[in-house]
Scaffold this motif. Structure first.
Motif, PDB file in Angstrom:
ATOM      1  N   HIS A   1      -0.217   1.294   7.312  1.00 43.53           N
ATOM      2  CA  HIS A   1       0.051   2.636   7.035  1.00 43.53           C
ATOM      3  C   HIS A   1       1.311   3.124   8.121  1.00 43.53           C
ATOM      4  O   HIS A   1       1.719   2.638   9.266  1.00 43.53           O
ATOM      5  CB  HIS A   1      -0.828   3.565   7.031  1.00 43.53           C
TER       6      HIS A   1
ATOM      7  N   ASN B   1     -10.875   4.888  10.174  1.00 44.81           N
ATOM      8  CA  ASN B   1     -12.183   4.103  10.416  1.00 44.81           C
ATOM      9  C   ASN B   1     -12.658   4.166  11.902  1.00 44.81           C
ATOM     10  O   ASN B   1     -11.625   3.829  12.634  1.00 44.81           O
ATOM     11  CB  ASN B   1     -11.709   2.559  10.018  1.00 44.81           C
TER      12      ASN B   1
ATOM     13  N   ASN C   1      -9.066  12.011   0.646  1.00 45.32           N
ATOM     14  CA  ASN C   1      -9.453  10.820   0.021  1.00 45.32           C
ATOM     15  C   ASN C   1      -9.214  10.889  -1.396  1.00 45.32           C
ATOM     16  O   ASN C   1      -9.426  10.174  -2.366  1.00 45.32           O
ATOM     17  CB  ASN C   1     -10.865  10.704   0.264  1.00 45.32           C
TER      18      ASN C   1
ATOM     19  N   TYR D   1       0.829  -1.264  -0.081  1.00 45.92           N
ATOM     20  CA  TYR D   1      -0.128   0.074   0.055  1.00 45.92           C
ATOM     21  C   TYR D   1       0.870   1.288  -0.016  1.00 45.92           C
ATOM     22  O   TYR D   1       0.256   2.286   0.332  1.00 45.92           O
ATOM     23  CB  TYR D   1      -0.931  -0.009   1.267  1.00 45.92           C
TER      24      TYR D   1
ATOM     25  N   THR E   1      -6.572   9.436  -2.723  1.00 45.77           N
ATOM     26  CA  THR E   1      -6.040   8.172  -3.112  1.00 45.77           C
ATOM     27  C   THR E   1      -5.988   7.064  -2.118  1.00 45.77           C
ATOM     28  O   THR E   1      -6.033   7.329  -1.008  1.00 45.77           O
ATOM     29  CB  THR E   1      -4.500   8.366  -3.583  1.00 45.77           C
ATOM     30  N   GLU E   2      -6.306   5.728  -2.302  1.00 45.18           N
ATOM     31  CA  GLU E   2      -6.315   4.721  -1.697  1.00 45.18           C
ATOM     32  C   GLU E   2      -4.831   4.612  -0.995  1.00 45.18           C
ATOM     33  O   GLU E   2      -4.869   4.081   0.280  1.00 45.18           O
ATOM     34  CB  GLU E   2      -6.928   3.502  -2.013  1.00 45.18           C
ATOM     35  N   SER E   3      -4.023   4.573  -1.721  1.00 52.10           N
ATOM     36  CA  SER E   3      -2.547   4.327  -1.317  1.00 52.10           C
ATOM     37  C   SER E   3      -1.662   5.601  -1.479  1.00 52.10           C
ATOM     38  O   SER E   3      -1.601   6.084  -2.607  1.00 52.10           O
ATOM     39  CB  SER E   3      -1.988   3.130  -1.999  1.00 52.10           C
TER      40      SER E   3
ATOM     41  N   SER F   1     -15.679   6.121   7.614  1.00 57.53           N
ATOM     42  CA  SER F   1     -14.437   6.848   7.091  1.00 57.53           C
ATOM     43  C   SER F   1     -14.348   8.440   7.698  1.00 57.53           C
ATOM     44  O   SER F   1     -15.579   8.858   7.780  1.00 57.53           O
ATOM     45  CB  SER F   1     -14.519   6.850   5.678  1.00 57.53           C
TER      46      SER F   1
ATOM     47  N   TYR G   1      -1.570   2.785   3.264  1.00 57.22           N
ATOM     48  CA  TYR G   1      -3.062   2.645   3.171  1.00 57.22           C
ATOM     49  C   TYR G   1      -4.133   3.626   3.801  1.00 57.22           C
ATOM     50  O   TYR G   1      -3.721   4.115   4.807  1.00 57.22           O
ATOM     51  CB  TYR G   1      -3.567   1.088   3.742  1.00 57.22           C
ATOM     52  N   ASN G   2      -4.846   4.419   2.888  1.00 61.59           N
ATOM     53  CA  ASN G   2      -5.694   5.308   3.153  1.00 61.59           C
ATOM     54  C   ASN G   2      -7.198   5.229   2.806  1.00 61.59           C
ATOM     55  O   ASN G   2      -7.666   6.154   2.612  1.00 61.59           O
ATOM     56  CB  ASN G   2      -5.008   6.775   2.400  1.00 61.59           C
ATOM     57  N   GLU G   3      -7.748   4.031   2.677  1.00 66.51           N
ATOM     58  CA  GLU G   3      -8.890   3.987   2.284  1.00 66.51           C
ATOM     59  C   GLU G   3     -10.071   4.809   3.119  1.00 66.51           C
ATOM     60  O   GLU G   3     -10.949   5.157   2.493  1.00 66.51           O
ATOM     61  CB  GLU G   3      -9.467   2.397   2.102  1.00 66.51           C
ATOM     62  N   PHE G   4      -9.790   4.751   4.432  1.00 68.10           N
ATOM     63  CA  PHE G   4     -10.705   5.172   5.136  1.00 68.10           C
ATOM     64  C   PHE G   4     -10.202   6.726   5.753  1.00 68.10           C
ATOM     65  O   PHE G   4     -11.038   7.272   6.511  1.00 68.10           O
ATOM     66  CB  PHE G   4     -10.852   4.299   6.386  1.00 68.10           C
TER      67      PHE G   4
END
Length: 625
Positions: A490, A553, A514, A460, A516-518, A567, A505-508
């Motif tokens: 992360h 999260n 927000n 990630y 990008t997810e990574s 999120s 990792y940044n999905e939440f």
């Protein structure tokens, strides 16, 4: 010749003889028998002492009425006669004169005084024994022409009178007086004054005007305000209730120290140059010094260095045999400096720098040479100063600043250049290391030059090197890093300027935003950050005002707010007056400055420590033993 004429002639003859006899008597009175000179006599002189150039009146008799007819000497040094009568001379003390007798010579006859004339010389300061000191200190003034009696010398320190404790003609010992200020020293003797060429600095003892915070935890910084501290840190000694505190920075008005291990509530003292000042109020050392949330268990170290824990104990991660879970705090060990909670294992660093381990050992994460779980803490190493526990690997930093690792290395998280295997004992990885953090399968390493190095899983971008490629040999990605923490996938770094940066990792929204997810290269998240803790997919941040913020999260209520938003892409303010924080996988712990401990989130294994297994989205109070 008639009778009358004869009588007249006889009368004239008798008159002439009488006149000659009278005149002869007068001559004898002035010059002695036979017209010889007489010795001048000095009856007294005034004044009896004086400086070169002063006028002196000599009283007596048989002086010459002409000034040049009198030779006056002061201890054999000729003096100028200004005026003269038979009974008084006015003269000037000559250059080169010294204390001694006064003599007057008239017509070769010398008359000498019975007493000495004291020639006074202006005092002179040549050197001071010290050029600085405190009120009450003694200073020796060396020089010339001082009075040998203490009362005969007047000494001023920049205008303030000082007491002379002993005196000779060449040295005075004086006490720096109350109220003295920095300036020159003056010595006055017989009305004559000399001033030192060097300035004497009057040192002021330190004073404490206040400190903040008024309470704190072991390892926390305390700022002491006051005056007359030393700007050189090593010249200040700071004690918190008798325990020496390490200085972080120093100026003449501010000292920043760290609350030392073993400190207890009490006064703060500062000693500079042997002068001590003690605070008027106590500094309160809070009972808890560390809180550590693991995968499903929680550990806390008290200020008395006892280790306590609650939550899941199936693999022995609490280090207490008997139950697979504990719903309230149970004591594990004493003499503990710090602790690290992995997902299902625990590393314990004791005050003697020995490393103890307990819990799951499937991948060799305990480093004891086996893959057997440990249920009671077991000593593994010595000379250890820092520890970090990941999902199935462990990192330790030795006192010589070498980095060692053990456990799972499937993605190169041990940084030894190999991957796809496990290691059952600790092996050396790097040198010159200052700080470490362990994520699920990646490692963060801060070297002594404050550069950040990374190794391990990078699916990630949590290694921040701009790729998603795993790394098995540490690689530098940042500089000026102060501290690090690692979540599941992360990574978070606080830089020297107190800005918070993140990657992975940044999905939440755990890295804020927000976009990008990574996040594959470090991005700035916040400024003014004091502490940070990375959970599974969320982040807890404490700013320099001790306000706590949450990102990412919150599905399990990890933000203590009663909400469960999945999120959170911008920081959510949680609470203030926070001292300690720790983000576990699915529960979070917060310790506040009022000595209250709070937990929230998943409680399936009693990891909230409230005596139940009921999860909570609101803060739950935890009893501190």
């Amino acid at each position: 010749m008639d009778m009358n004429t004869c009588i007249i002639r006889k009368f004239k003859t008798v008159f002439l003889v009488c006149s000659l006899i009278f005149l002869g008597a007068c001559s004898k009175d002035d010059n002695g028998d036979g017209g010889q000179p007489v010795v001048p006599i000095i009856s007294d002189f005034a004044p009896t002492s004086g400086q070169v150039g002063d006028e002196v009146t000599i009283n007596g008799k048989h002086f010459s009425t002409t000034a040049s007819g009198n030779a006056v000497k002061f201890n054999d040094i000729k003096a100028a006669v200004k005026t003269a009568t038979k009974t008084q001379l006015i003269v000037t003390v000559p250059e080169g004169a010294a204390t001694g007798k006064v003599s007057v010579t008239v017509n070769g006859e010398v008359g000498t005084s019975l007493t000495d004339f004291t020639v006074l010389f202006s005092p002179k300061i040549t050197v001071l024994s010290v050029d600085n000191g405190y009120v009450g200190d003694q200073v020796t003034i060396e020089g010339e022409n001082f009075d040998a009696t203490t009362s005969g010398n007047e000494v001023l320190f920049n205008g303030t009178s000082a007491t002379v404790t002993s005196a000779t003609e060449t040295a005075l010992v004086v006490t720096v007086p109350e109220g003295a200020t920095t300036g020159n020293i003056k010595v006055t003797v017989n009305g004559m004054t000399t001033t030192s060429s060097e300035v004497f600095t009057v040192n002021q003892p330190p004073s404490i005007s206040g400190f903040s915070p008024l309470s704190g935890i072991i390892g926390e910084g305390v700022t002491i305000e006051g005056e007359h501290f030393s700007a050189t840190a090593s010249e200040n000694e700071v004690l918190i209730n008798g325990m020496v505190a390490n200085l972080i920075s120093a100026s003449e008005t501010t000292l920043v120290v760290v609350v030392p291990d073993g400190a207890s509530t009490g006064k703060i003292s500062v000693t500079v140059d042997g002068k001590e000042v003690i605070s008027g109020e106590d500094f309160t050392v809070l009972p808890l010094k560390q809180i550590e949330a693991g995968g499903y268990h929680t550990l806390m170290v008290k200020s008395d260095n006892t280790l306590w824990g609650f939550g899941w104990n199936y693999h022995g991660q609490l280090g207490v045999s008997g139950q697979d879970r504990y719903l309230q705090a149970v004591q594990i060990m004493s003499n503990v400096k710090t602790v690290a909670a992995g997902e299902r294992h625990t590393l314990i660093l004791k005050t003697d720098n020995t490393l103890w381990v307990t819990g799951r050992n499937t991948s060799g994460e305990l480093g004891d040479g086996t893959q057997t779980d440990v249920f009671v803490p077991k000593q593994i190493m010595t000379d250890v100063k820092a520890i970090a526990a990941g999902q199935a690997h462990s990192l330790i930093l030795k006192t010589d600043n070498t980095l060692w690792g053990t456990g799972s290395n499937s993605f190169g998280q041990l940084g030894n250049g190999g991957s796809g295997n496990i290691h059952l004992v600790f092996q050396q990885v790097m040198t010159d290391v200052r700080a470490i953090a362990a994520g699920a399968a990646h490692s963060l390493i801060v070297k002594e030059d404050n550069t950040l190095w990374v190794t391990g899983f990078n699916g990630y971008g949590q290694l921040g090197d701009g790729t998603l490629v795993h790394i098995s040999t540490p690689k530098q990605v940042m500089s000026d890093v102060l501290m690090v923490t690692a979540g599941h996938s992360h990574s978070l770094m606080i830089k020297m300027d107190r800005t918070l940066w993140g990657m992975g990792y940044n999905e939440f929204g755990q890295l804020r935003g927000n976009e990008t997810e990574s996040v594959i290269i470090p991005k700035q998240i916040m400024a003014g950050v004091a502490k940070v803790s990375a959970g599974y997919v969320y982040t807890l941040i404490m700013d320099q005002d001790q306000t706590l913020w949450g990102l990412g999260n919150n599905e399990h209520g990890l933000f203590h707010s009663g909400t469960t938003a999945v999120s959170n892409f911008t920081p959510v303010q949680m609470m203030g007056n926070v001292k300690l924080l720790s983000a576990g996988n699915f529960h979070s712990m917060i310790y506040r400055d009022d000595n209250t401990l709070w937990s929230a989130g998943n409680n399936s294994y009693g990891q909230l420590g409230d005596g139940t297994t009921t999860s909570s989205t609101n803060s739950v109070g935890v009893t501190i033993p």
